[in-house]
Scaffold this active site. Sequence first.
Site, PDB file in Angstrom:
ATOM      1  CG  ASN A 104      -1.483   5.090   2.239  1.00 28.41           C
ATOM      2  OD1 ASN A 104      -2.698   5.090   2.102  1.00 28.41           O
ATOM      3  ND2 ASN A 104      -0.872   4.452   3.225  1.00 28.41           N
ATOM      4  CG  ASP A 123      -1.821   1.165   1.345  1.00 30.25           C
ATOM      5  OD1 ASP A 123      -1.693   2.120   0.555  1.00 30.25           O
ATOM      6  OD2 ASP A 123      -2.665   1.153   2.259  1.00 30.25           O
ATOM      7  CG  HIS A 165      -6.479  -1.659   0.839  1.00 33.01           C
ATOM      8  ND1 HIS A 165      -5.611  -0.907   0.093  1.00 33.01           N
ATOM      9  CD2 HIS A 165      -6.648  -0.987   2.006  1.00 33.01           C
ATOM     10  CE1 HIS A 165      -5.258   0.167   0.778  1.00 33.01           C
ATOM     11  NE2 HIS A 165      -5.874   0.136   1.947  1.00 33.01           N
TER      12      HIS A 165
END
Length: 172
Positions: A68, A66, A163
């Site tokens: 971000n 991830d 997710h």
Amino acid sequence: RGFPETPDKEGRVQTLEFADYYFLNCYFPNANHELSRLSFKEEFNKLFLIYVSQLEEKKPGIVCGDFNVAREEIDLARPKENVGQPGFTAEERHWADQFVRHGLIDTFRHLCPKKVQYSWWSYRSLARERDIGWRIDYFFVSRSLLPRLADAFILSDVFGSDHCPVGLTLKQ
């Protein structure tokens, strides 16, 4: 083994060494809604790229997790409305571009340059049901691994969190 140069002790990087590559599983910092952690994220990203460079001196790397950040406008459903928001600031996107300029390949975008598909959806306002998402989960590989790249995919039909899984297949 972990990421020794991390600017804190959050345990965001796991590094596994295999015979012909390193595999790094990462959870990159979130800039937060007020962008209160943006400078922390930028410092983390800078040190992370140094770490990856040091590893690549020995063998290529696979970096997943991830991140971000949505790298490109195609990577989120509403780019114009999200400019300057956490995960889509100029600073975060600049760092993501630095990663690519370093020579690491965004495997999904490499194989699917025009495909619109997301890996994260806010829990708010039925975003997943309406497919108003972001692609913030990635697999990057060192350029030398590109000939082994067979597939990169997003399993958006798999539920369980905000997710969904992303994946990568390499040839032997």
